[in-house]
Scaffold this motif. Structure first.
Motif, PDB file in Angstrom:
ATOM      1  N   ILE B  37      35.037  48.418  46.892  1.00  0.00           N
ATOM      2  CA  ILE B  37      33.758  48.273  46.145  1.00  0.00           C
ATOM      3  C   ILE B  37      33.582  46.651  46.209  1.00  0.00           C
ATOM      4  O   ILE B  37      32.496  46.241  46.592  1.00  0.00           O
ATOM      5  CB  ILE B  37      33.618  48.918  45.134  1.00  0.00           C
ATOM      6  CG1 ILE B  37      33.859  50.212  45.325  1.00  0.00           C
ATOM      7  CG2 ILE B  37      32.280  48.564  44.490  1.00  0.00           C
ATOM      8  CD1 ILE B  37      33.089  51.139  45.929  1.00  0.00           C
ATOM      9  N   ALA B  38      34.352  46.053  45.351  1.00  0.00           N
ATOM     10  CA  ALA B  38      34.194  44.546  45.262  1.00  0.00           C
ATOM     11  C   ALA B  38      34.568  43.727  46.425  1.00  0.00           C
ATOM     12  O   ALA B  38      33.888  42.749  46.196  1.00  0.00           O
ATOM     13  CB  ALA B  38      34.918  44.366  43.971  1.00  0.00           C
ATOM     14  N   LYS B  39      35.621  44.082  47.190  1.00  0.00           N
ATOM     15  CA  LYS B  39      35.994  43.402  48.156  1.00  0.00           C
ATOM     16  C   LYS B  39      36.747  42.027  47.696  1.00  0.00           C
ATOM     17  O   LYS B  39      36.593  41.098  48.698  1.00  0.00           O
ATOM     18  CB  LYS B  39      34.788  42.998  49.394  1.00  0.00           C
ATOM     19  CG  LYS B  39      34.176  44.198  50.103  1.00  0.00           C
ATOM     20  CD  LYS B  39      33.019  44.063  50.795  1.00  0.00           C
ATOM     21  CE  LYS B  39      32.345  45.248  51.132  1.00  0.00           C
ATOM     22  NZ  LYS B  39      31.055  45.179  51.777  1.00  0.00           N
ATOM     23  N   ASN B  40      36.677  41.725  46.666  1.00  0.00           N
ATOM     24  CA  ASN B  40      37.573  40.575  46.360  1.00  0.00           C
ATOM     25  C   ASN B  40      38.617  40.704  44.846  1.00  0.00           C
ATOM     26  O   ASN B  40      38.380  42.001  44.300  1.00  0.00           O
ATOM     27  CB  ASN B  40      36.762  39.480  45.944  1.00  0.00           C
ATOM     28  CG  ASN B  40      36.089  39.572  44.680  1.00  0.00           C
ATOM     29  OD1 ASN B  40      36.733  39.146  43.426  1.00  0.00           O
ATOM     30  ND2 ASN B  40      34.855  39.767  44.709  1.00  0.00           N
ATOM     31  N   ARG B  41      39.673  40.560  45.005  1.00  0.00           N
ATOM     32  CA  ARG B  41      40.647  40.731  43.792  1.00  0.00           C
ATOM     33  C   ARG B  41      40.264  40.575  42.414  1.00  0.00           C
ATOM     34  O   ARG B  41      40.718  41.303  41.650  1.00  0.00           O
ATOM     35  CB  ARG B  41      41.931  40.027  44.305  1.00  0.00           C
ATOM     36  CG  ARG B  41      42.442  40.786  45.540  1.00  0.00           C
ATOM     37  CD  ARG B  41      44.154  40.038  45.805  1.00  0.00           C
ATOM     38  NE  ARG B  41      44.535  40.944  47.137  1.00  0.00           N
ATOM     39  CZ  ARG B  41      44.452  40.218  47.952  1.00  0.00           C
ATOM     40  NH1 ARG B  41      43.733  38.965  48.401  1.00  0.00           N
ATOM     41  NH2 ARG B  41      44.934  40.690  49.405  1.00  0.00           N
ATOM     42  N   GLU B  42      39.607  39.622  42.255  1.00  0.00           N
ATOM     43  CA  GLU B  42      39.172  39.336  40.930  1.00  0.00           C
ATOM     44  C   GLU B  42      38.321  40.334  40.246  1.00  0.00           C
ATOM     45  O   GLU B  42      38.702  40.773  39.140  1.00  0.00           O
ATOM     46  CB  GLU B  42      38.532  37.830  40.827  1.00  0.00           C
ATOM     47  CG  GLU B  42      38.488  37.182  39.500  1.00  0.00           C
ATOM     48  CD  GLU B  42      37.897  35.709  39.450  1.00  0.00           C
ATOM     49  OE1 GLU B  42      37.980  35.444  40.385  1.00  0.00           O
ATOM     50  OE2 GLU B  42      37.434  35.550  38.485  1.00  0.00           O
ATOM     51  N   ASP B  43      37.208  40.625  40.953  1.00  0.00           N
ATOM     52  CA  ASP B  43      36.193  41.545  40.616  1.00  0.00           C
ATOM     53  C   ASP B  43      37.072  42.937  40.631  1.00  0.00           C
ATOM     54  O   ASP B  43      36.705  43.839  39.556  1.00  0.00           O
ATOM     55  CB  ASP B  43      35.082  41.646  41.372  1.00  0.00           C
ATOM     56  CG  ASP B  43      34.081  40.513  41.319  1.00  0.00           C
ATOM     57  OD1 ASP B  43      33.253  40.176  41.838  1.00  0.00           O
ATOM     58  OD2 ASP B  43      34.519  39.551  40.250  1.00  0.00           O
ATOM     59  N   ALA B  44      37.737  43.314  41.519  1.00  0.00           N
ATOM     60  CA  ALA B  44      38.505  44.620  41.533  1.00  0.00           C
ATOM     61  C   ALA B  44      39.390  44.779  40.113  1.00  0.00           C
ATOM     62  O   ALA B  44      39.296  45.878  39.675  1.00  0.00           O
ATOM     63  CB  ALA B  44      39.501  44.686  42.795  1.00  0.00           C
ATOM     64  N   GLU B  45      39.857  43.470  39.846  1.00  0.00           N
ATOM     65  CA  GLU B  45      40.760  43.891  38.874  1.00  0.00           C
ATOM     66  C   GLU B  45      39.987  43.865  37.550  1.00  0.00           C
ATOM     67  O   GLU B  45      40.259  44.784  36.761  1.00  0.00           O
ATOM     68  CB  GLU B  45      41.703  42.490  38.587  1.00  0.00           C
ATOM     69  CG  GLU B  45      42.634  42.345  37.494  1.00  0.00           C
ATOM     70  CD  GLU B  45      43.270  41.538  37.383  1.00  0.00           C
ATOM     71  OE1 GLU B  45      43.404  40.470  38.144  1.00  0.00           O
ATOM     72  OE2 GLU B  45      44.213  41.394  36.411  1.00  0.00           O
ATOM     73  N   ASP B  46      38.825  43.422  37.536  1.00  0.00           N
ATOM     74  CA  ASP B  46      37.835  43.436  36.417  1.00  0.00           C
ATOM     75  C   ASP B  46      37.412  44.950  36.384  1.00  0.00           C
ATOM     76  O   ASP B  46      37.393  45.523  35.186  1.00  0.00           O
ATOM     77  CB  ASP B  46      36.502  42.619  36.395  1.00  0.00           C
ATOM     78  CG  ASP B  46      36.924  41.208  36.143  1.00  0.00           C
ATOM     79  OD1 ASP B  46      36.129  40.344  36.503  1.00  0.00           O
ATOM     80  OD2 ASP B  46      38.125  40.950  35.321  1.00  0.00           O
ATOM     81  N   ILE B  47      36.860  45.541  37.335  1.00  0.00           N
ATOM     82  CA  ILE B  47      36.309  47.027  37.427  1.00  0.00           C
ATOM     83  C   ILE B  47      37.740  47.801  36.907  1.00  0.00           C
ATOM     84  O   ILE B  47      37.388  48.634  36.253  1.00  0.00           O
ATOM     85  CB  ILE B  47      35.962  47.318  38.833  1.00  0.00           C
ATOM     86  CG1 ILE B  47      34.769  46.289  39.267  1.00  0.00           C
ATOM     87  CG2 ILE B  47      35.749  48.524  38.963  1.00  0.00           C
ATOM     88  CD1 ILE B  47      34.352  46.682  40.807  1.00  0.00           C
ATOM     89  N   ALA B  48      38.640  47.604  37.388  1.00  0.00           N
ATOM     90  CA  ALA B  48      39.735  48.361  37.097  1.00  0.00           C
ATOM     91  C   ALA B  48      40.132  48.322  35.780  1.00  0.00           C
ATOM     92  O   ALA B  48      40.561  49.419  35.125  1.00  0.00           O
ATOM     93  CB  ALA B  48      41.051  48.240  37.972  1.00  0.00           C
ATOM     94  N   GLN B  49      40.207  46.948  35.137  1.00  0.00           N
ATOM     95  CA  GLN B  49      40.463  47.176  33.541  1.00  0.00           C
ATOM     96  C   GLN B  49      39.555  47.930  32.878  1.00  0.00           C
ATOM     97  O   GLN B  49      39.722  48.568  31.904  1.00  0.00           O
ATOM     98  CB  GLN B  49      40.350  45.570  33.055  1.00  0.00           C
ATOM     99  CG  GLN B  49      41.591  44.899  33.622  1.00  0.00           C
ATOM    100  CD  GLN B  49      41.838  43.814  32.676  1.00  0.00           C
ATOM    101  OE1 GLN B  49      41.449  43.750  31.547  1.00  0.00           O
ATOM    102  NE2 GLN B  49      42.870  42.905  33.055  1.00  0.00           N
ATOM    103  N   GLU B  50      38.151  47.639  33.340  1.00  0.00           N
ATOM    104  CA  GLU B  50      36.993  48.393  32.693  1.00  0.00           C
ATOM    105  C   GLU B  50      37.203  49.911  32.496  1.00  0.00           C
ATOM    106  O   GLU B  50      36.946  50.472  31.767  1.00  0.00           O
ATOM    107  CB  GLU B  50      35.691  47.934  33.143  1.00  0.00           C
ATOM    108  CG  GLU B  50      34.517  48.172  32.381  1.00  0.00           C
ATOM    109  CD  GLU B  50      34.491  47.629  31.099  1.00  0.00           C
ATOM    110  OE1 GLU B  50      35.134  46.470  30.985  1.00  0.00           O
ATOM    111  OE2 GLU B  50      33.932  48.338  30.215  1.00  0.00           O
ATOM    112  N   VAL B  51      37.738  50.450  33.739  1.00  0.00           N
ATOM    113  CA  VAL B  51      37.881  51.987  33.803  1.00  0.00           C
ATOM    114  C   VAL B  51      38.880  52.368  32.758  1.00  0.00           C
ATOM    115  O   VAL B  51      38.531  53.306  32.280  1.00  0.00           O
ATOM    116  CB  VAL B  51      38.455  52.234  35.278  1.00  0.00           C
ATOM    117  CG1 VAL B  51      39.114  53.787  35.554  1.00  0.00           C
ATOM    118  CG2 VAL B  51      37.529  52.128  36.534  1.00  0.00           C
ATOM    119  N   PHE B  52      40.028  51.717  32.799  1.00  0.00           N
ATOM    120  CA  PHE B  52      40.906  52.181  31.800  1.00  0.00           C
ATOM    121  C   PHE B  52      40.636  51.906  30.164  1.00  0.00           C
ATOM    122  O   PHE B  52      41.080  52.654  29.514  1.00  0.00           O
ATOM    123  CB  PHE B  52      42.309  51.532  31.951  1.00  0.00           C
ATOM    124  CG  PHE B  52      43.083  51.877  33.117  1.00  0.00           C
ATOM    125  CD1 PHE B  52      43.060  51.058  34.192  1.00  0.00           C
ATOM    126  CD2 PHE B  52      43.359  53.087  33.225  1.00  0.00           C
ATOM    127  CE1 PHE B  52      43.565  51.636  35.659  1.00  0.00           C
ATOM    128  CE2 PHE B  52      43.952  53.595  34.456  1.00  0.00           C
ATOM    129  CZ  PHE B  52      44.160  52.805  35.382  1.00  0.00           C
TER     130      PHE B  52
END
Lengths: 253, 188
Positions: B37-52
Motif C-alpha cells: 500500500i505504502a510503497k515505501n518502508r518508512e510508511d509501511a512500518e508506521d502502518i504496521a505499528q498502528e495495526v498492532f
C-alpha cells in the motif's frame, strides 16, 4: 473435449495449489496434469510464482517488535493507572456515621475514580451505572446526580442516593465505548457510498445515525476492532480514523 | 507453539509478553501488506505499528470465536485506508508519486546494500512487487491476504465481507495477471 477439460483444470489450479479442493476435484486435477503437458506447464508456473511470492516477502525492520512493545507498555501504564480503586467503603458498616463520612469524602473529592460497594440487606452489591440518569432511575426518589465527567477514558458520575432512609453517595464508573469516543457526542460518519452523515453513541449500546436529514436508531457493539451498528435491516460496520478529529468510516462490503 | 487462543486470552488480561508473541506471529504479514500500500518502508512500518497498537487497544472486545487472523487482516486494511486517505489529502499529485527522494522506496532498493543477493533475484523481487502493485485494488487486497497472511479462502471471505466464490475468482485472476506480467518481463 480436451480443451474443455483443460479449461476446467485451469479454473481449479489456483485452488488446487492452495489445498482447497475436495478430494474428487483434487484427484481430477492431479490426474489431468500428469497427462497434459500444457496444464502441467501452467501448474509449474503457478508453483514458481508461489516461490517468488515467498522470496518477495520482506522481514520486518530491525527493532520493529521492540518499538511496538514500547508503545504498548506506555498505553498499558496509563490503562493500569485508570483501573486502580484506592477506596472501597462498605455503606452499612457503622451505619449513618460512616455513610456521612463517605459522603463528605467523596463529595469533597469529585474526581476519585473508585467504585463504592453498596451493602443492601447485608449483601454486597457492586454496581456500575453508565450515566447519572441511570443512577437516578435506579435509585429511590430524591436522588440527585452530577453530570458525568470524563477522565482518561472513564466516565465518572455521582448520585446521592437513599437506602432505608440513610443517605449515601454512589460514584459510578463507565469506560468509554471505544478508544477516544465520547458518549452523547456526534461524530462525522463517512459512508461507503460517499454520503456523509453523523453518528452518536449512547450508553447502554444505543446509537443514532443521521444521514440526508433522516435519523435512525441502532444498537451498537464492538466486533473485530470495528463498531457495528445493527437494526432490523442489517449491520453497518465502521472503523475509526483519528485525524484532527475522530471520524467513523463505513467499511466497504 | 503456544495455542493462539491462550495467547489472546493472556494478552486480554494485560500480559504484554503474550501480546509480543502475537505481534511476532503476524508482524511479517502485516508489514508486507503495508508495503504494497505504502510503497515505501518508512510508511509501511508506521502502518504496521498502528495495526498492532489498534489490536492492543481493542483486544478487550475480541470474541474468542472469531479468527484472530481475520481481525488482524481487517485492522491492516483499515489502517491502510487511513494512510491512503491522509496521503490523498496531503498530495495533489497521483497516488504513485512519492516525494521522499526515493530513499525508502521498495522499488528502488539499493542492490549494493545487499551484496550477497544476486542482481537477478533482486530484479525478480522488484518485478513481483510491481506486478502486485499494478493489480486492481480488490484483486490486490485479496491476493495479499492469501500470499502474505496465509489466510484460507473462508478466512479471506470473512475478512473482506465477500463470498468464497469471489475470493477464489480474485486469487485465480490475480495470480494469472502477476504471472503474465512476470512472463512478459522474462522473470518466469
Amino acid at each position: 473435449m480436451e480443451n474443455k477439460i483443460c479449461e476446467r483444470v485451469a479454473d481449479l489450479l489456483s485452488e488446487y495449489i492452495d489445498g482447497g479442493l475436495d478430494a474428487k476435484d483434487a484427484e481430477f486435477v492431479r490426474a489431468h496434469i500428469e497427462n497434459c503437458a500444457e496444464c502441467r506447464k501452467a501448474y509449474g508456473e503457478l508453483l514458481a510464482l508461489e516461490k517468488l511470492f515467498d522470496e518477495a516477502a520482506e522481514e520486518v525492520p530491525e527493532g520493529f517488535l521492540s518499538s511496538v512493545m514500547e508503545r504498548v507498555a506506555k498505553e498499558k501504564q496509563i490503562a493500569d493507572r485508570k483501573k486502580k480503586h484506592p477506596f472501597v467503603f462498605s455503606r452499612k458498616v457503622g451505619g449513618f456515621a460512616i455513610a456521612a463520612a463517605v459522603m463528605l469524602t467523596v463529595v469533597a473529592s469529585p474526581l476519585i475514580t473508585s467504585v463504592l460497594k453498596n451493602n443492601v440487606g447485608g449483601e454486597t452489591d457492586m454496581e456500575y451505572v453508565s450515566s447519572p440518569e441511570m443512577a437516578a432511575d435506579d435509585y429511590l426518589a430524591g436522588d440527585r446526580a452530577s453530570p458525568a465527567e470524563k477522565n482518561d477514558g472513564l466516565y465518572n458520575a455521582e448520585a446521592e442516593v437513599s437506602f432505608d432512609g440513610v443517605k449515601d453517595v454512589v460514584e459510578s464508573v463507565k469506560e468509554e465505548p471505544y478508544y477516544g469516543v465520547d458518549f452523547g457526542k456526534y461524530y462525522t460518519a463517512n459512508m461507503s457510498d460517499g454520503r456523509v452523515g453523523r453518528v452518536l453513541l449512547e450508553d447502554r449500546g444505543n446509537a443514532t445515525l443521521e444521514i440526508d436529514g433522516e435519523s435512525g436508531s441502532y444498537s451498537y457493539e464492538i466486533m473485530g476492532g470495528e463498531i457495528v451498528l445493527s437494526d432490523e435491516n442489517g449491520k453497518l460496520n465502521f472503523y475509526l480514523s483519528y485525524g484532527d478529529s475522530i471520524s467513523f468510516n463505513q467499511v466497504d462490503g | 507453539m503456544t495455542d493462539e487462543k491462550v495467547l489472546v486470552s493472556r494478552a486480554k488480561d494485560g500480559d504484554t509478553e503474550a501480546f509480543a508473541e502475537i505481534v511476532s506471529l503476524y508482524q511479517k504479514a502485516v508489514y508486507n501488506s503495508a508495503l504494497y500500500i505504502a510503497k515505501n518502508r518508512e510508511d509501511a512500518e508506521d502502518i504496521a505499528q498502528e495495526v498492532f497498537l489498534k489490536l492492543w487497544r481493542t483486544l478487550g472486545s475480541y470474541r474468542e470465536d472469531a479468527s484472530l487472523k481475520t481481525w488482524v487482516a481487517r485492522l491492516t486494511k483499515n489502517c491502510a485506508l487511513d494512510y491512503i486517505r491522509d496521503r490523498n489529502k496531503k498530495s495533489t499529485s497521483s497516488l504513485t508519486d512519492e516525494d521522499d527522494g526515493g530513499e525508502n522506496d521498495v522499488a528502488d532498493e539499493d542492490i549494493s546494500s545487499n551484496p550477497e543477493k544476486s542482481f537477478e533475484r533482486e530484479e525478480r523481487i522488484k518485478a513481483v512487487r510491481k506486478a502486485v502493485e499494478n493489480l486492481p485494488g480488490p484483486i490486490r487486497e485479496t491476493l495479499i491476504l492469501r500470499e502474505f497472511h496465509d489466510m484460507s479462502y473462508a478466512e479471506i471471505a470473512s475478512a473482506l465481507g465477500i463470498s468464497e466464490g469471489t475470493v477464489k475468482s480474485r486469487v485465480s485472476r490475480g495470480r494469472e495477471q502477476v504471472k503474465e506480467f512476470l512472463k512478459n518481463g522474462n522473470f518466469l
